[in-house]
Design a protein around this motif. Structure first.
Motif, PDB file in Angstrom:
ATOM      1  N   MET A   1       0.912  -1.273   0.050  1.00 50.93           N
ATOM      2  CA  MET A   1      -0.110  -0.022   0.213  1.00 50.93           C
ATOM      3  C   MET A   1       0.889   1.204  -0.126  1.00 50.93           C
TER       4      MET A   1
ATOM      5  N   ARG B   1       2.673  19.141  -6.447  1.00 48.75           N
ATOM      6  CA  ARG B   1       2.144  18.065  -5.745  1.00 48.75           C
ATOM      7  C   ARG B   1       3.158  16.806  -6.269  1.00 48.75           C
TER       8      ARG B   1
ATOM      9  N   ARG C   1       5.343  14.283  -4.157  1.00 49.89           N
ATOM     10  CA  ARG C   1       5.190  12.867  -4.158  1.00 49.89           C
ATOM     11  C   ARG C   1       6.360  12.160  -4.634  1.00 49.89           C
TER      12      ARG C   1
ATOM     13  N   HIS D   1       7.580   7.756   2.488  1.00 50.51           N
ATOM     14  CA  HIS D   1       6.414   7.138   2.727  1.00 50.51           C
ATOM     15  C   HIS D   1       6.464   5.682   2.670  1.00 50.51           C
TER      16      HIS D   1
ATOM     17  N   ASP E   1       4.937   3.181   5.738  1.00 49.19           N
ATOM     18  CA  ASP E   1       3.878   2.152   5.459  1.00 49.19           C
ATOM     19  C   ASP E   1       4.351   0.981   5.776  1.00 49.19           C
TER      20      ASP E   1
ATOM     21  N   TRP F   1       4.322   0.207   9.609  1.00 54.79           N
ATOM     22  CA  TRP F   1       3.217  -0.132  10.199  1.00 54.79           C
ATOM     23  C   TRP F   1       2.596  -1.192   9.859  1.00 54.79           C
TER      24      TRP F   1
ATOM     25  N   MET G   1       1.553   8.753  15.899  1.00 57.26           N
ATOM     26  CA  MET G   1       1.012   9.794  15.204  1.00 57.26           C
ATOM     27  C   MET G   1       0.934  11.065  15.721  1.00 57.26           C
TER      28      MET G   1
ATOM     29  N   VAL H   1       2.315  16.605   3.816  1.00 58.89           N
ATOM     30  CA  VAL H   1       2.167  15.274   4.383  1.00 58.89           C
ATOM     31  C   VAL H   1       0.973  15.334   5.144  1.00 58.89           C
TER      32      VAL H   1
ATOM     33  N   GLY I   1      -2.068  14.392   3.000  1.00 61.09           N
ATOM     34  CA  GLY I   1      -1.917  13.239   2.425  1.00 61.09           C
ATOM     35  C   GLY I   1      -2.126  12.060   3.342  1.00 61.09           C
ATOM     36  N   SER I   2      -1.757  12.282   4.549  1.00 59.05           N
ATOM     37  CA  SER I   2      -1.826  11.234   5.474  1.00 59.05           C
ATOM     38  C   SER I   2      -3.365  10.645   5.704  1.00 59.05           C
TER      39      SER I   2
ATOM     40  N   LEU J   1      -5.401   9.707   3.422  1.00 55.97           N
ATOM     41  CA  LEU J   1      -5.460   8.841   2.371  1.00 55.97           C
ATOM     42  C   LEU J   1      -5.499   7.508   2.662  1.00 55.97           C
ATOM     43  N   GLY J   2      -4.260   7.187   3.305  1.00 57.12           N
ATOM     44  CA  GLY J   2      -4.034   5.922   3.864  1.00 57.12           C
ATOM     45  C   GLY J   2      -5.094   5.828   5.194  1.00 57.12           C
TER      46      GLY J   2
ATOM     47  N   LEU K   1      -7.933   3.579   4.809  1.00 59.07           N
ATOM     48  CA  LEU K   1      -7.564   2.323   4.738  1.00 59.07           C
ATOM     49  C   LEU K   1      -7.548   1.798   6.366  1.00 59.07           C
ATOM     50  N   LEU K   2      -6.802   2.429   7.292  1.00 55.32           N
ATOM     51  CA  LEU K   2      -6.587   2.084   8.486  1.00 55.32           C
ATOM     52  C   LEU K   2      -8.240   2.171   9.312  1.00 55.32           C
TER      53      LEU K   2
ATOM     54  N   TRP L   1      -8.752  16.319   0.913  1.00 57.62           N
ATOM     55  CA  TRP L   1      -7.474  16.103  -0.091  1.00 57.62           C
ATOM     56  C   TRP L   1      -7.528  16.905  -1.218  1.00 57.62           C
TER      57      TRP L   1
HETATM   58  C1  HEM Z   1      -0.047   3.723   7.903  1.00 58.39           C
HETATM   59  C2  HEM Z   1      -0.119   3.099   6.792  1.00 58.39           C
HETATM   60  C3  HEM Z   1      -0.185   4.224   5.549  1.00 58.39           C
HETATM   61  C4  HEM Z   1      -0.853   3.494   4.561  1.00 58.39           C
HETATM   62  C5  HEM Z   1      -1.503   2.114   4.230  1.00 58.39           C
HETATM   63  C6  HEM Z   1      -0.773   4.491   3.627  1.00 58.39           C
HETATM   64  C7  HEM Z   1      -1.401   4.458   2.275  1.00 58.39           C
HETATM   65  C8  HEM Z   1      -1.567   5.477   1.356  1.00 58.39           C
HETATM   66  C9  HEM Z   1      -2.240   5.510  -0.217  1.00 58.39           C
HETATM   67  C10 HEM Z   1      -2.842   4.206  -0.511  1.00 58.39           C
HETATM   68  C11 HEM Z   1      -2.028   6.499  -0.572  1.00 58.39           C
HETATM   69  C12 HEM Z   1      -2.569   6.847  -1.809  1.00 58.39           C
HETATM   70  C13 HEM Z   1      -4.045   6.906  -1.947  1.00 58.39           C
HETATM   71  C14 HEM Z   1      -4.579   7.445  -3.036  1.00 58.39           C
HETATM   72  O1  HEM Z   1      -3.798   7.930  -4.223  1.00 58.39           O
HETATM   73  O2  HEM Z   1      -5.806   7.628  -3.102  1.00 58.39           O
HETATM   74  C15 HEM Z   1      -1.528   7.452   0.426  1.00 58.39           C
HETATM   75  C16 HEM Z   1      -1.033   8.507   0.074  1.00 58.39           C
HETATM   76  C17 HEM Z   1      -0.321   9.496   0.772  1.00 58.39           C
HETATM   77  N1  HEM Z   1       0.075   9.193   2.230  1.00 58.39           N
HETATM   78 FE1  HEM Z   1       0.044   7.470   2.918  1.00 58.39          FE
HETATM   79  N2  HEM Z   1      -0.417   5.619   4.040  1.00 58.39           N
HETATM   80  C18 HEM Z   1       0.095   5.200   5.380  1.00 58.39           C
HETATM   81  C19 HEM Z   1       0.574   6.159   6.073  1.00 58.39           C
HETATM   82  C20 HEM Z   1       0.943   7.445   5.999  1.00 58.39           C
HETATM   83  C21 HEM Z   1       1.599   8.409   6.712  1.00 58.39           C
HETATM   84  C22 HEM Z   1       1.664   8.208   8.441  1.00 58.39           C
HETATM   85  C23 HEM Z   1       1.482   9.593   6.201  1.00 58.39           C
HETATM   86  C24 HEM Z   1       2.198  10.777   6.695  1.00 58.39           C
HETATM   87  C25 HEM Z   1       2.240  11.251   8.057  1.00 58.39           C
HETATM   88  C26 HEM Z   1       1.211   9.162   4.664  1.00 58.39           C
HETATM   89  C27 HEM Z   1       1.224  10.303   3.882  1.00 58.39           C
HETATM   90  C28 HEM Z   1       0.710  10.346   2.488  1.00 58.39           C
HETATM   91  C29 HEM Z   1       0.867  11.131   1.752  1.00 58.39           C
HETATM   92  C30 HEM Z   1       1.329  12.675   1.639  1.00 58.39           C
HETATM   93  C31 HEM Z   1       0.043  10.695   0.555  1.00 58.39           C
HETATM   94  C32 HEM Z   1      -0.295  11.347  -0.743  1.00 58.39           C
HETATM   95  C33 HEM Z   1       0.698  11.194  -1.955  1.00 58.39           C
HETATM   96  C34 HEM Z   1       0.331  11.992  -3.222  1.00 58.39           C
HETATM   97  O3  HEM Z   1       0.655  13.100  -3.451  1.00 58.39           O
HETATM   98  O4  HEM Z   1      -0.585  11.296  -4.040  1.00 58.39           O
HETATM   99  N3  HEM Z   1       0.733   8.207   4.849  1.00 58.39           N
HETATM  100  N4  HEM Z   1      -1.045   6.608   1.495  1.00 58.39           N
END
Ligand code: HEM
Length: 197
Positions: free
Chosen positions: A1, A21, A25, A32, A36, A39, A57, A121, A124-125, A127-128, A131-132, A160
């Motif tokens: 993921m 952006r 990314r 990232h 990921d 966790w 967090m 950041v 963006g967090s 988005l993930g 799932l959680l 977002w």
């Molecule tokens: C804990 C597990 C995490 C998972 C499973 C996860 C998963 C994902 C997924 C699937 C996306 C893309 C979603 C989409 O494009 O629709 C995403 C995007 C993003 N995540 Fe995570 N994430 C996690 C944790 C985090 C954390 C802790 C942060 C920051 C504190 C973070 C920052 C971001 C950012 C900045 C993006 C945007 C990327 C972009 O520009 O497209 N993620 N994440």
């Protein structure tokens, strides 16, 4: 993921090309992926794992939000107060019997570019987090299910897309500064994760 969209080097900002952006990314994709993966072994339906995640967090998010509170007008979106999640995550932690992270002594005031990277950041967090949230809501433990204020924050508000629209409409000139802000934010989340592990 993972957001598998680039090579994670920060070299991209030397070229005038991609929108900010995409640049952010690409520059943060390695960070990232590490976060990921870190966790990956956690089961968010289990109260202990979930509380450890929230504590980590919060340790990064609360001080970053305190910094953004000090940013100049225009350096954050006009709806910044509604985007803050410190209250939600601290309420979840409190209900789960976990202490709040120590408050930062004197938060800095980030400049326009750094603020954009930090916000990228944080926003963006979300988005993930979707799932959680699904895992947490599927928990058999009501202590988990009932304390999802942080993960549910902004539900239905499309925060977002509105953030990326804001970023595209008034990107900071200092793209390197924005990348540095985003990398610093990821480093804070990684350090908080390591401290909880
Ligand atoms: C804990 C597990 C995490 C998972 C499973 C996860 C998963 C994902 C997924 C699937 C996306 C893309 C979603 C989409 O494009 O629709 C995403 C995007 C993003 N995540 Fe995570 N994430 C996690 C944790 C985090 C954390 C802790 C942060 C920051 C504190 C973070 C920052 C971001 C950012 C900045 C993006 C945007 C990327 C972009 O520009 O497209 N993620 N994440």
């Amino acid at each position: 993921m993972t957001n598998d969209t680039g090579h994670g080097d920060a070299a991209g900002f030397a070229e005038a090309g991609p929108d900010l952006r995409s640049l952010l990314r690409r520059a943060t994709s390695d960070a990232h992926r590490r976060l990921d993966a870190g966790w990956g072994g956690h089961d968010f339906a289990k109260r202990r794992d979930y509380a450890v995640f929230l504590a980590a967090m919060a340790a990064a998010l609360v001080p970053i939000e305190a910094e953004l509170d000090r940013a100049a007008q225009g350096a954050v979106p006009p709806d910044w107060p509604e985007r803050r999640r410190s209250g939600a995550i601290l309420a979840d932690l409190d209900a789960l019997g976990r202490p709040a992270p120590p408050a930062s002594v004197s938060p800095r005031a980030p400049g326009r570019a750094e603020a954009a990277g930090l916000l990228y950041v944080l926003e963006g967090s979300r988005l993930g987090g979707q799932l959680l949230l699904r895992q947490a809501l599927a928990s058999s433990d009501s202590g988990v299910r009932d304390n999802t204020r942080f993960l549910r924050h902004g539900e239905g508000q499309r925060l977002w897309p509105s953030f990326t629209a804001w970023l595209a409409a008034c990107p900071p000139v200092d793209r390197e500064g924005a990348v540095a802000g985003a990398l610093r934010a990821f480093a804070l989340f990684e350090a908080a994760q390591a401290a909880q592990a």
